[in-house]
Design an enzyme around this catalytic site. Structure first.
Site, PDB file in Angstrom:
ATOM      1  CD  GLU A   7     -25.254 -37.194  84.573  1.00 30.02           C
ATOM      2  OE1 GLU A   7     -26.102 -38.039  84.276  1.00 30.02           O
ATOM      3  OE2 GLU A   7     -25.397 -36.382  85.504  1.00 30.02           O
ATOM      4  CG  ASP A 103     -27.871 -34.384  84.280  1.00 35.43           C
ATOM      5  OD1 ASP A 103     -27.294 -33.510  83.616  1.00 35.43           O
ATOM      6  OD2 ASP A 103     -28.495 -35.330  83.767  1.00 35.43           O
ATOM      7  CE1 TYR A 299     -31.028 -32.641  85.040  1.00 34.75           C
ATOM      8  CE2 TYR A 299     -32.603 -32.680  86.847  1.00 34.75           C
ATOM      9  CZ  TYR A 299     -31.527 -33.235  86.180  1.00 34.75           C
ATOM     10  OH  TYR A 299     -30.953 -34.381  86.663  1.00 34.75           O
TER      11      TYR A 299
END
Length: 696
Positions: A7, A103, A299
């Site tokens: 990303e 992601d 994350y």
């Protein structure tokens, strides 16, 4: 050869380092039979309205609703170069497969898939799904790549969300902007969020404070009467109790405990970041994302507060690292890791954790914002895995003057996780609010005991209105919006406004659009924001409806509802909305933020100042006083705001130093507003001539 698409460039570099793709190329990295490139956020998105018909470049009520039959997509103009790089790589003959490494969530899936489809690629793809950027996690992820088809429903839900936002945003914004002749942004999540703030402010404004009175006894410890509305009655009770003996009617003791908090998800991290440091939700997300890319945090865009069994195995070592890394002494008792483990409550990603890369010197070297956010996560890990706080609460009822008084006390047996929290709080410059009313320990007391010589004091208080929203409180309200309407759903957070990943962006849009403003840590509605909610129907601003939509998107993601079914409901709603405003005459003055300088002599509505004129807010009226009027410029004068205000109020204004071009002299006169209902004219009147006076 496989192509890996991340990303962001920074993530791509981390992946490439593990894969051995070390050769830098234009827009990608190559090596060891891998190509690694990146998307730079959303490269491809839904096309604007005028892509479907050039007439949509102008906003007109007659063109609404705008509902595409075949959706179109476009490449972001400022990102075409990177799209061309990706398109070329995807279609290279030597590339036989792709790995989606954006992601691991709904938006990440959308970013990759739209580029994949726009590039006309049909090669097989796999999915990298990781929660940490540590090398070990990356290697484990690449050794367990999943088929891309496993995430088709995730993409479908993401695209469905984007289309729904487009439909509501395009039609809603154009509808109310054309009605009120101002740009009024309407959004599926943004508008009900604004409504929450406006409704809270209305509740505060309408709140009527009420005084109440209590009598407080001091018998070596405080004991308080019930609240009383009548001050005289409270004064009589005080007099009756002053210096008297109080008898203990009952002593009740209970052993209690306070469980540790859950691990952070993104929303709870943002709330504490705002409450303890004053950071906005967007700042916390940005700091967390930076920590993730530095391999110091897992994350961040997660809505889970729990861990899976395999992740929990690393917790004892993480706790040791956190204790050693924090800049203050921490005492930890036995760990209770089982409390934070529940795989059934882990959705796309587990709760936020620091990684094994944290060290004391690493923490100290971080920018302040990142350091504080990582500290929050480490402290929360220690608290969540700590022991319960245990304490004994005592409630004593005393009788004095024939009235019961209550005394409360608490003795903490084991501070447990609270000790860590208090150690952390002691390091903060601005201390958080203390727990309301946590009582001190009481002396040893027994039923039937009497206490002589009690002193009595009158206390006056007032009831409190609701609190203004801070981002902490508003994020909580967004997360639990309409939860009472979903009592049958165990995971009520799924019924909220937006997702953890999108809420910060929603708040920033409201501030940028001039609908909300920040005052200190408070988020308050502007006049524009308040009036927008006043004029919008419930179908647009309802938190309940939007929460239902968010829950429905989860059903699309899990294959329990089709995207077409969801979107058809959105299409019906906006079609009905447009139809319902066909005969509405909107009050455009509601959104005129310019200062009112007077009332229009023709229609009575507000006259406001613009760059070139003073004009009526009702455009159909047409009353306009031009600043560059030759009447004033010929006399070397300007039509200023004070002059215009006087003309509107009294129809006339005395002016000095008017210049006569004919005679080349200055003079004084009264300027009179001479409006014909079609044209705005001015004329002069003169006061009776004085000795030595001159006229032009």
């Amino acid at each position: 050869m496989k192509l890996v698409v991340a990303e962001k460039p920074s993530v791509a570099q981390s992946l490439a380092a593990v894969l051995g793709a070390n050769q830098k190329k234009q827009g990608y990295l190559q090596g060891n039979d891998w190509l690694v490139s990146w998307c730079v956020g959303h490269l491809v998105g839904l096309a604007p309205a005028d892509a479907y018909d050039p007439k949509y470049s102008e906003w007109a009520y007659e063109d609404l609703p705008i509902i595409p039959k075949q959706w179109k997509f476009t490449v972001s103009p400022d990102k075409k170069e990177q799209f061309q790089v990706l398109s070329g790589l995807m279609n290279r003959p030597d590339v036989d497969g792709l790995v989606c490494a954006t992601d691991a969530g709904r938006e990440g899936e959308l970013i990759f898939r739209l580029v994949y489809h726009q590039a006309g690629c049909s090669k097989p793809m796999e999915r990298l799904w990781i929660s940490s950027m540590e090398e070990e996690a990356i290697r484990a992820g690449f050794s367990a790549l999943r088929p891309g088809t496993d995430y088709d429903l995730l993409f479908e839900a993401a695209l469905c969300r984007a289309k729904a936002d487009w439909l509501v945003g395009i039609t809603g914004t154009r509808l109310f902007s054309t009605l009120y002749r101002r740009t009024l942004n309407v959004g599926r999540v943004m508008t009900p969020t604004l409504a929450l703030v406006v409704e809270r402010e209305s509740a505060i404004e309408q709140f009527k404070k009420q005084k109440f009175y209590t009598v407080e006894l001091n018998c070596g410890f405080p004991a308080v009467s019930e609240r009383m509305a009548d001050r005289k009655a409270a004064e009589r009770l005080k007099a009756d109790c002053e210096g008297q003996t109080a008898a203990i009617r009952s002593v009740e003791k209970k052993q209690r405990s306070l469980n540790p908090p859950k691990l952070y998800d993104l929303t709870s991290l943002q709330r504490d970041g705002n409450r303890l440091y004053g950071y906005t939700a967007q700042q916390v997300l940005d700091y967390a994302q930076a920590l993730y890319e530095k391999k110091l945090l897992t994350y961040p865009r997660t809505d889970s507060n729990y861990l899976t069994e395999d992740t929990a195995a690393t917790v004892p070592d993480l706790v040791k690292l956190a204790v050693a890394s924090l800049p203050f002494d921490v005492s930890m008792g036995p760990l209770d890791v089982a409390r934070v483990v529940d795989a059934s409550k882990v959705s796309d990603h587990h709760a936020l954790l620091p990684t094994m890369q944290i060290k004391k010197d690493t923490l100290a070297a971080l920018p302040a914002g990142e350091r504080n956010v990582l500290t929050l996560v480490m402290v929360r890990l220690l608290c969540a895995t700590g022991q319960k706080q245990t304490y004994e609460d005592t409630v004593v009822i005393l009788d004095c003057g024939g009235v019961p008084f209550t005394a409360k006390g608490r003795v903490v047996d084991n501070p447990g996780w609270k000790a860590v929290e208090q150690q952390f709080f002691s390091t903060l410059k601005q201390k958080p609010d203390k727990d309301d009313g946590e009582p001190a320990a009481l002396p040893l007391l027994s039923e039937g005991q009497t206490l002589s010589g009690c002193k009595a004091a009158l206390r006056e208080g007032t009831t409190s209105p609701p609190k203004h929203f801070t981002e902490d409180l508003l994020l909580s309200a967004m997360e639990h919006a309409s939860a009472e309407d979903f009592a049958e759903i165990e995971d009520v957070e799924r019924t909220g406004l937006g997702t953890p990943a999108t809420r910060a962006g929603v708040l920033e849009k409201l501030v940028r659009g001039g609908f909300l403003e920040r005052k200190g840590r408070q988020l308050l509605p502007t006049k524009k924001g308040h009036n927008l909610i006043v004029v919008l129907p419930d179908s647009i601003k309802s938190a309940k409806l939007t929460a239902e939509w968010e829950a429905a998107l989860k059903e699309v993601e899990h294959g329990q509802r089709t995207a077409d079914d969801f979107l058809s409901g959105i299409e019906r709603m906006i079609s009905d909305l447009v139809a319902s405003y066909r005969a509405v005459q909107a009050d455009t003055s509601l959104f005129d933020q310019r200062e009112c300088i007077g009332k229009c002599p023709r229609c009575g509505k507000d006259v406001v100042e613009s760059k070139l004129s003073f004009q009526c807010t009702d455009r159909d009226c047409g009353f306009t006083m031009w600043k560059n009027s030759r009447f004033f410029s010929d006399k070397h004068k300007e039509l200023t705001k004070p002059v215009a205000a006087a003309l509107l109020k009294k129809g006339r204004v005395k002016m000095t130093g008017l210049f006569s071009e004919k005679k080349g002299v200055a003079y004084d006169a009264i300027v009179v507003l001479d409006d014909t209902s079609k044209y705005v004219n001015y004329k002069l009147e003169f006061e009776p001539k004085k000795e030595g006076g001159k006229r032009g």
